[in-house]
Design a protein around this motif. Structure first.
Motif, PDB file in Angstrom:
ATOM      1  N   PRO A  16       0.825  -1.208   0.000  1.00  0.00           N
ATOM      2  CA  PRO A  16       0.000   0.000   0.000  1.00  0.00           C
ATOM      3  C   PRO A  16       0.863   1.263   0.000  1.00  0.00           C
ATOM      4  CG  PRO A  16      -0.798  -1.559   1.632  1.00  0.00           C
ATOM      5  CD  PRO A  16       0.523  -2.082   1.134  1.00  0.00           C
ATOM      6  N   GLY A  17       0.433   2.237  -0.777  1.00  0.00           N
ATOM      7  CA  GLY A  17       1.191   3.475  -0.928  1.00  0.00           C
ATOM      8  C   GLY A  17       1.391   4.233   0.364  1.00  0.00           C
ATOM      9  N   SER A  18       0.393   4.267   1.239  1.00  0.00           N
ATOM     10  CA  SER A  18       0.567   5.025   2.469  1.00  0.00           C
ATOM     11  C   SER A  18       1.600   4.370   3.381  1.00  0.00           C
ATOM     12  CB  SER A  18      -0.761   5.236   3.203  1.00  0.00           C
ATOM     13  OG  SER A  18      -1.334   4.007   3.547  1.00  0.00           O
ATOM     14  N   PHE A  19       1.706   3.040   3.349  1.00  0.00           N
ATOM     15  CA  PHE A  19       2.764   2.372   4.105  1.00  0.00           C
ATOM     16  C   PHE A  19       4.129   2.711   3.507  1.00  0.00           C
ATOM     17  CE2 PHE A  19       5.716  -1.234   4.461  1.00  0.00           C
ATOM     18  CZ  PHE A  19       5.964  -1.165   5.821  1.00  0.00           C
ATOM     19  N   CYS A  20       4.229   2.701   2.174  1.00  0.00           N
ATOM     20  CA  CYS A  20       5.495   3.036   1.513  1.00  0.00           C
ATOM     21  C   CYS A  20       5.900   4.477   1.799  1.00  0.00           C
ATOM     22  CB  CYS A  20       5.397   2.794   0.013  1.00  0.00           C
ATOM     23  SG  CYS A  20       5.253   1.042  -0.404  1.00  0.00           S
ATOM     24  N   ASP A  21       4.929   5.382   1.833  1.00  0.00           N
ATOM     25  CA  ASP A  21       5.222   6.779   2.162  1.00  0.00           C
ATOM     26  C   ASP A  21       5.709   6.899   3.601  1.00  0.00           C
ATOM     27  OD1 ASP A  21       4.395   7.417  -0.396  1.00  0.00           O
ATOM     28  OD2 ASP A  21       2.409   8.104   0.224  1.00  0.00           O
ATOM     29  N   TRP A  22       5.056   6.191   4.525  1.00  0.00           N
ATOM     30  CA  TRP A  22       5.495   6.180   5.918  1.00  0.00           C
ATOM     31  C   TRP A  22       6.896   5.589   6.030  1.00  0.00           C
ATOM     32  CZ3 TRP A  22       6.964   2.103   9.018  1.00  0.00           C
ATOM     33  CH2 TRP A  22       7.164   2.407  10.376  1.00  0.00           C
ATOM     34  N   LEU A  69      11.333  -5.324   5.948  1.00  0.00           N
ATOM     35  CA  LEU A  69      10.051  -4.684   5.663  1.00  0.00           C
ATOM     36  C   LEU A  69       8.974  -5.180   6.626  1.00  0.00           C
ATOM     37  CD1 LEU A  69       9.999  -4.777   1.758  1.00  0.00           C
ATOM     38  CD2 LEU A  69      10.161  -2.733   3.197  1.00  0.00           C
ATOM     39  N   GLY A  70       8.995  -6.480   6.921  1.00  0.00           N
ATOM     40  CA  GLY A  70       8.048  -7.038   7.876  1.00  0.00           C
ATOM     41  C   GLY A  70       8.215  -6.432   9.265  1.00  0.00           C
ATOM     42  N   ALA A  71       9.466  -6.216   9.657  1.00  0.00           N
ATOM     43  CA  ALA A  71       9.730  -5.599  10.959  1.00  0.00           C
ATOM     44  C   ALA A  71       9.241  -4.153  10.980  1.00  0.00           C
ATOM     45  CB  ALA A  71      11.219  -5.665  11.274  1.00  0.00           C
ATOM     46  N   PHE A  72       9.462  -3.427   9.892  1.00  0.00           N
ATOM     47  CA  PHE A  72       8.957  -2.048   9.819  1.00  0.00           C
ATOM     48  C   PHE A  72       7.431  -2.023   9.869  1.00  0.00           C
ATOM     49  CE2 PHE A  72      13.150  -0.649   8.183  1.00  0.00           C
ATOM     50  CZ  PHE A  72      13.312   0.458   8.995  1.00  0.00           C
ATOM     51  N   ALA A  73       6.781  -2.953   9.174  1.00  0.00           N
ATOM     52  CA  ALA A  73       5.316  -3.002   9.192  1.00  0.00           C
ATOM     53  C   ALA A  73       4.812  -3.267  10.612  1.00  0.00           C
ATOM     54  CB  ALA A  73       4.805  -4.071   8.225  1.00  0.00           C
ATOM     55  N   ALA A  74       5.473  -4.184  11.320  1.00  0.00           N
ATOM     56  CA  ALA A  74       5.085  -4.476  12.701  1.00  0.00           C
ATOM     57  C   ALA A  74       5.267  -3.243  13.585  1.00  0.00           C
ATOM     58  CB  ALA A  74       5.895  -5.648  13.242  1.00  0.00           C
ATOM     59  N   ASP A  75       6.370  -2.520  13.385  1.00  0.00           N
ATOM     60  CA  ASP A  75       6.604  -1.288  14.153  1.00  0.00           C
ATOM     61  C   ASP A  75       5.518  -0.260  13.865  1.00  0.00           C
ATOM     62  OD1 ASP A  75       8.883  -2.370  15.251  1.00  0.00           O
ATOM     63  OD2 ASP A  75      10.273  -1.248  13.983  1.00  0.00           O
ATOM     64  N   CYS A  76       5.156  -0.126  12.611  1.00  0.00           N
ATOM     65  CA  CYS A  76       4.130   0.840  12.221  1.00  0.00           C
ATOM     66  C   CYS A  76       2.797   0.498  12.884  1.00  0.00           C
ATOM     67  CB  CYS A  76       3.998   0.863  10.700  1.00  0.00           C
ATOM     68  SG  CYS A  76       2.818   2.075  10.071  1.00  0.00           S
ATOM     69  N   ILE A  77       2.465  -0.778  12.922  1.00  0.00           N
ATOM     70  CA  ILE A  77       1.223  -1.212  13.557  1.00  0.00           C
ATOM     71  C   ILE A  77       1.274  -0.900  15.050  1.00  0.00           C
ATOM     72  CG2 ILE A  77      -0.168  -3.240  14.165  1.00  0.00           C
ATOM     73  CD1 ILE A  77       0.815  -4.421  11.409  1.00  0.00           C
ATOM     74  N   ALA A  78       2.413  -1.173  15.669  1.00  0.00           N
ATOM     75  CA  ALA A  78       2.558  -0.968  17.108  1.00  0.00           C
ATOM     76  C   ALA A  78       2.497   0.511  17.495  1.00  0.00           C
ATOM     77  CB  ALA A  78       3.870  -1.583  17.600  1.00  0.00           C
ATOM     78  N   LEU A  79       2.934   1.394  16.593  1.00  0.00           N
ATOM     79  CA  LEU A  79       2.912   2.830  16.895  1.00  0.00           C
ATOM     80  C   LEU A  79       1.496   3.363  17.043  1.00  0.00           C
ATOM     81  CD1 LEU A  79       5.721   4.168  14.560  1.00  0.00           C
ATOM     82  CD2 LEU A  79       5.739   4.110  17.063  1.00  0.00           C
ATOM     83  N   GLY A  80       0.570   2.787  16.312  1.00  0.00           N
ATOM     84  CA  GLY A  80      -0.823   3.222  16.403  1.00  0.00           C
ATOM     85  C   GLY A  80      -1.125   4.418  15.536  1.00  0.00           C
ATOM     86  N   ARG A  81      -2.387   4.715  15.410  1.00  0.00           N
ATOM     87  CA  ARG A  81      -2.865   5.786  14.526  1.00  0.00           C
ATOM     88  C   ARG A  81      -2.353   7.177  14.880  1.00  0.00           C
ATOM     89  NH1 ARG A  81      -8.395   4.674  11.659  1.00  0.00           N
ATOM     90  NH2 ARG A  81      -8.101   2.482  11.288  1.00  0.00           N
ATOM     91  N   PRO A  82      -2.255   7.551  16.158  1.00  0.00           N
ATOM     92  CA  PRO A  82      -1.808   8.913  16.450  1.00  0.00           C
ATOM     93  C   PRO A  82      -0.408   9.205  15.875  1.00  0.00           C
ATOM     94  CG  PRO A  82      -2.787   7.956  18.404  1.00  0.00           C
ATOM     95  CD  PRO A  82      -2.686   6.856  17.377  1.00  0.00           C
ATOM     96  N   ALA A  83       0.451   8.194  15.847  1.00  0.00           N
ATOM     97  CA  ALA A  83       1.818   8.398  15.368  1.00  0.00           C
ATOM     98  C   ALA A  83       1.972   8.173  13.865  1.00  0.00           C
ATOM     99  CB  ALA A  83       2.778   7.470  16.112  1.00  0.00           C
ATOM    100  N   THR A  84       1.062   7.415  13.272  1.00  0.00           N
ATOM    101  CA  THR A  84       1.260   7.031  11.871  1.00  0.00           C
ATOM    102  C   THR A  84       0.290   7.670  10.897  1.00  0.00           C
ATOM    103  OG1 THR A  84      -0.167   5.100  12.114  1.00  0.00           O
ATOM    104  CG2 THR A  84       2.191   4.780  12.522  1.00  0.00           C
ATOM    105  N   THR A  88      -2.579   4.698   7.716  1.00  0.00           N
ATOM    106  CA  THR A  88      -1.283   4.036   7.597  1.00  0.00           C
ATOM    107  C   THR A  88      -1.200   2.758   8.411  1.00  0.00           C
ATOM    108  OG1 THR A  88      -0.279   6.169   7.163  1.00  0.00           O
ATOM    109  CG2 THR A  88       1.201   4.394   7.751  1.00  0.00           C
ATOM    110  N   ARG A  89      -1.815   2.729   9.566  1.00  0.00           N
ATOM    111  CA  ARG A  89      -1.774   1.519  10.389  1.00  0.00           C
ATOM    112  C   ARG A  89      -2.471   0.358   9.680  1.00  0.00           C
ATOM    113  NH1 ARG A  89      -4.288   0.629  16.348  1.00  0.00           N
ATOM    114  NH2 ARG A  89      -3.158  -1.270  16.821  1.00  0.00           N
ATOM    115  N   GLU A  90      -3.608   0.623   9.084  1.00  0.00           N
ATOM    116  CA  GLU A  90      -4.306  -0.435   8.340  1.00  0.00           C
ATOM    117  C   GLU A  90      -3.498  -0.833   7.103  1.00  0.00           C
ATOM    118  OE1 GLU A  90      -6.863  -2.197   9.472  1.00  0.00           O
ATOM    119  OE2 GLU A  90      -6.562  -0.939  11.241  1.00  0.00           O
ATOM    120  N   ALA A  91      -2.868   0.141   6.464  1.00  0.00           N
ATOM    121  CA  ALA A  91      -2.014  -0.163   5.315  1.00  0.00           C
ATOM    122  C   ALA A  91      -0.840  -1.038   5.742  1.00  0.00           C
ATOM    123  CB  ALA A  91      -1.514   1.133   4.675  1.00  0.00           C
TER     124      ALA A  91
END
Length: 113
Positions: A16-22, A69-84, A88-91
């Motif tokens: 997803p583009g928003s994950f790539c942008d993040w 990339l999998g580790a970054f995705a997990a980090d992004c999920i863990a950060l939650g919506r306020p930070a991402t 982006t979290r769903e992406a």
């Protein structure tokens, strides 16, 4: 001389583009780290070759890059919506599933000793 990473098998993954942008913003914030060079190169190559199709960016990634990339995705999920950001979290959740599938496909292709 050819870089050994150039000879490693790759798997194609549509993220997803928003994950790539993040991810791009996160990599920029982390600065020049040799351990992230392959992730940066993979993302840059996809962007340079116009591999964006609508909302998604298609990457050809090696096994170590997929793991990172999998580790970054997990980090992004863990950060939650306020930070991402809003979506982006769903992406990142979608990205994590696609990365896992690509990683599985890649390891299934590799010959066993």
């Amino acid at each position: 001389m050819t870089d050994p990473a150039d000879r490693m098998p790759t798997a194609r993954v549509k993220l997803p583009g928003s994950f790539c942008d993040w991810l791009a913003a996160t990599l920029a914030a982390l600065g020049d780290s040799p351990s992230l060079a392959s992730v940066r190169a993979t993302l840059d190559a996809a962007r340079r070759t116009e591999r964006r199709h609508g909302y998604f960016l298609t990457l050809d990634a090696t096994e170590p890059v997929l793991e990172m990339l999998g580790a970054f995705a997990a980090d992004c999920i863990a950060l939650g919506r306020p930070a991402t950001g809003h979506n982006t979290r769903e992406a990142a959740r979608t990205a994590r599933l696609r990365i896992h599938h690509a990683h599985t496909t890649l390891t299934d292709q590799e010959p066993t000793p």
